[in-house]
Each structure stands twice: as C-alpha cells, then as structure tokens.
Design a protein around this motif. Sequence first.
Motif, PDB file in Angstrom:
ATOM      1  N   ASN A  65      10.443  47.931  37.130  1.00 32.10           N
ATOM      2  CA  ASN A  65       9.904  49.296  37.056  1.00 32.10           C
ATOM      3  C   ASN A  65       9.133  49.524  35.766  1.00 32.10           C
ATOM      4  N   GLU A  66       8.578  48.445  35.232  1.00 35.95           N
ATOM      5  CA  GLU A  66       7.758  48.523  34.025  1.00 35.95           C
ATOM      6  C   GLU A  66       6.295  48.397  34.405  1.00 35.95           C
ATOM      7  N   GLY A  67       5.429  48.968  33.564  1.00 29.81           N
ATOM      8  CA  GLY A  67       4.000  48.889  33.810  1.00 29.81           C
ATOM      9  C   GLY A  67       3.219  49.235  32.571  1.00 29.81           C
ATOM     10  N   MET A  68       1.926  49.438  32.751  1.00 27.48           N
ATOM     11  CA  MET A  68       1.063  49.863  31.657  1.00 27.48           C
ATOM     12  C   MET A  68       0.103  50.909  32.189  1.00 27.48           C
ATOM     13  N   VAL A  69       0.028  52.035  31.478  1.00 26.77           N
ATOM     14  CA  VAL A  69      -0.925  53.077  31.820  1.00 26.77           C
ATOM     15  C   VAL A  69      -2.075  53.027  30.815  1.00 26.77           C
ATOM     16  N   PHE A  70      -3.285  52.962  31.349  1.00 25.91           N
ATOM     17  CA  PHE A  70      -4.501  52.946  30.552  1.00 25.91           C
ATOM     18  C   PHE A  70      -5.053  54.366  30.552  1.00 25.91           C
ATOM     19  N   MET A  71      -5.227  54.935  29.358  1.00 29.98           N
ATOM     20  CA  MET A  71      -5.771  56.288  29.210  1.00 29.98           C
ATOM     21  C   MET A  71      -7.250  56.212  28.868  1.00 29.98           C
ATOM     22  N   PHE A  72      -8.029  57.015  29.588  1.00 28.90           N
ATOM     23  CA  PHE A  72      -9.444  57.165  29.276  1.00 28.90           C
ATOM     24  C   PHE A  72      -9.605  58.633  28.900  1.00 28.90           C
ATOM     25  N   HIS A  73     -10.157  58.920  27.764  1.00 27.30           N
ATOM     26  CA  HIS A  73     -10.142  60.267  27.206  1.00 27.30           C
ATOM     27  C   HIS A  73     -11.188  61.203  27.810  1.00 27.30           C
ATOM     28  N   ALA A  74     -11.910  60.714  28.795  1.00 22.52           N
ATOM     29  CA  ALA A  74     -12.871  61.509  29.558  1.00 22.52           C
ATOM     30  C   ALA A  74     -12.978  60.836  30.925  1.00 22.52           C
ATOM     31  N   PRO A  75     -13.453  61.547  31.931  1.00 29.80           N
ATOM     32  CA  PRO A  75     -13.617  60.896  33.240  1.00 29.80           C
ATOM     33  C   PRO A  75     -14.473  59.638  33.086  1.00 29.80           C
ATOM     34  N   ALA A  76     -14.038  58.565  33.718  1.00 33.25           N
ATOM     35  CA  ALA A  76     -14.734  57.285  33.542  1.00 33.25           C
ATOM     36  C   ALA A  76     -14.803  56.524  34.861  1.00 33.25           C
ATOM     37  N   SER A  77     -15.888  55.792  35.040  1.00 33.00           N
ATOM     38  CA  SER A  77     -15.997  54.835  36.133  1.00 33.00           C
ATOM     39  C   SER A  77     -15.293  53.578  35.640  1.00 33.00           C
ATOM     40  N   VAL A  78     -14.155  53.257  36.232  1.00 30.57           N
ATOM     41  CA  VAL A  78     -13.277  52.220  35.696  1.00 30.57           C
ATOM     42  C   VAL A  78     -13.174  51.038  36.649  1.00 30.57           C
ATOM     43  N   CYS A  79     -13.311  49.842  36.088  1.00 32.51           N
ATOM     44  CA  CYS A  79     -13.034  48.602  36.812  1.00 32.51           C
ATOM     45  C   CYS A  79     -12.097  47.764  35.956  1.00 32.51           C
ATOM     46  N   MET A  80     -11.168  47.085  36.606  1.00 33.25           N
ATOM     47  CA  MET A  80     -10.209  46.233  35.909  1.00 33.25           C
ATOM     48  C   MET A  80     -10.429  44.791  36.356  1.00 33.25           C
ATOM     49  N   PHE A  93      -5.550  53.832  40.401  1.00 35.34           N
ATOM     50  CA  PHE A  93      -6.516  54.612  39.635  1.00 35.34           C
ATOM     51  C   PHE A  93      -6.174  56.085  39.864  1.00 35.34           C
ATOM     52  N   ILE A  94      -6.081  56.857  38.781  1.00 32.91           N
ATOM     53  CA  ILE A  94      -5.499  58.197  38.826  1.00 32.91           C
ATOM     54  C   ILE A  94      -6.448  59.208  38.193  1.00 32.91           C
ATOM     55  N   ASP A  95      -6.621  60.351  38.872  1.00 34.92           N
ATOM     56  CA  ASP A  95      -7.526  61.382  38.348  1.00 34.92           C
ATOM     57  C   ASP A  95      -6.844  62.233  37.277  1.00 34.92           C
ATOM     58  N   GLN A  96      -7.577  63.192  36.714  1.00 28.78           N
ATOM     59  CA  GLN A  96      -7.067  64.005  35.600  1.00 28.78           C
ATOM     60  C   GLN A  96      -5.859  64.844  35.986  1.00 28.78           C
ATOM     61  N   ASP A  97      -5.665  65.121  37.287  1.00 30.77           N
ATOM     62  CA  ASP A  97      -4.520  65.910  37.748  1.00 30.77           C
ATOM     63  C   ASP A  97      -3.303  65.046  38.074  1.00 30.77           C
ATOM     64  N   GLY A  98      -3.431  63.732  37.893  1.00 30.35           N
ATOM     65  CA  GLY A  98      -2.314  62.827  38.173  1.00 30.35           C
ATOM     66  C   GLY A  98      -2.277  62.305  39.594  1.00 30.35           C
ATOM     67  N   LYS A  99      -3.302  62.603  40.400  1.00 30.09           N
ATOM     68  CA  LYS A  99      -3.339  62.125  41.786  1.00 30.09           C
ATOM     69  C   LYS A  99      -3.936  60.727  41.854  1.00 30.09           C
ATOM     70  N   ILE A 100      -3.293  59.887  42.654  1.00 18.51           N
ATOM     71  CA  ILE A 100      -3.788  58.521  42.848  1.00 18.51           C
ATOM     72  C   ILE A 100      -5.034  58.564  43.727  1.00 18.51           C
ATOM     73  N   VAL A 101      -6.123  57.974  43.223  1.00 23.20           N
ATOM     74  CA  VAL A 101      -7.393  57.907  43.941  1.00 23.20           C
ATOM     75  C   VAL A 101      -7.381  56.707  44.884  1.00 23.20           C
ATOM     76  N   ASN A 102      -7.078  55.539  44.361  1.00 22.21           N
ATOM     77  CA  ASN A 102      -6.965  54.325  45.174  1.00 22.21           C
ATOM     78  C   ASN A 102      -6.094  53.321  44.443  1.00 22.21           C
ATOM     79  N   ILE A 103      -5.602  52.339  45.194  1.00 22.81           N
ATOM     80  CA  ILE A 103      -4.725  51.278  44.664  1.00 22.81           C
ATOM     81  C   ILE A 103      -5.338  49.942  45.056  1.00 22.81           C
ATOM     82  N   GLU A 104      -5.389  49.028  44.097  1.00 23.40           N
ATOM     83  CA  GLU A 104      -5.957  47.703  44.330  1.00 23.40           C
ATOM     84  C   GLU A 104      -4.965  46.633  43.888  1.00 23.40           C
TER      85      GLU A 104
END
Length: 147
Positions: A65-80, A93-104
């Motif tokens: 149950n461990e992980g890593m959360v990456f914070m982006f201080h403004a809305p960003a187009s993110v690729c990992m 990938f999570i929006d500013q309200d904490g909702k999951i947008v998609n999972i890869e």
Amino acid sequence: MTVRPLISSLALLLTIASPFASAQQPSRFPVVSLTAGMHVIRAEVASTDAERQQGLMFREKMGPNEGMVFMFHAPASVCMWMKNTLIPLSVAFIDQDGKIVNIEDMQPQTTDSHCAKKQVHYALEMNLGWFRQKNIKPGMSIEGLPR
C-alpha cells in the motif's frame, strides 16, 4: 608524481561510481497518507523538478500500500516513463479536485510514454495492478492530496 593526475583520476572515479551509488541508495521523500475509498496509501511526495525526475528510479521493491504522488503546481500535460525504474507500476493521473482522470500500467526499464488524457495536478504511482485489485477506477477520488 603530481597531485593533478590524482585529482583527475579521483574525479573520474567519482563520476563513474555515482550512478552505482544512487542505484544502491534510492532517495526517499516526505510521506503523506492518502485514501482511495476505504484503502489507505502511504505515499512519498515528489514536488520539485528534481524529485519528480528521480521518482521511484532504482527502487527494488515497494510495500503493498505504498506509492509515490507527483505534484504539479499548475495544471500540466503529464507523461510518465519507466527509465531506470526496476518495478512494474500503475499510475493514476489525478485532476485538481482529486478525481482520477485515467490509469495506465507501466513496465519496468522502458521509455514508453504513459500520458494523462487531460491536464492534471497529480500522478500517483502504485505497484502494478493495485488500482485494478482495489476496484479503483477513473472518476473516483483520492483524498488527502497535498496542496
């Protein structure tokens, strides 16, 4: 014998050894508790450019149950990607309200891009399949995200 060649040799040795040193001692970051439904996540926080670039590289394992959360201080187009990452991961990938947008799902030691479907504020990496096993899906919320 002069000091200069010795210093140059020492500098070369340190340069060669530094990737191996980081491989043996991955950086650790501050930890927060997040929740996904009834599931508690112990997530390290990567909030600076350097921390996001390091991410989970060179880690050999991660708790269930461990992980890593990456914070982006403004809305960003993110690729990992998974360069120098030794364990398979899933990323939400999570929006500013904490909702999951998609999972890869991502495989270790690859440079394939895994991207958010829209601009996001966070990315949460967990062990491969964690979201699927916990029935966590896009549209659901992650609580406790750092601001």
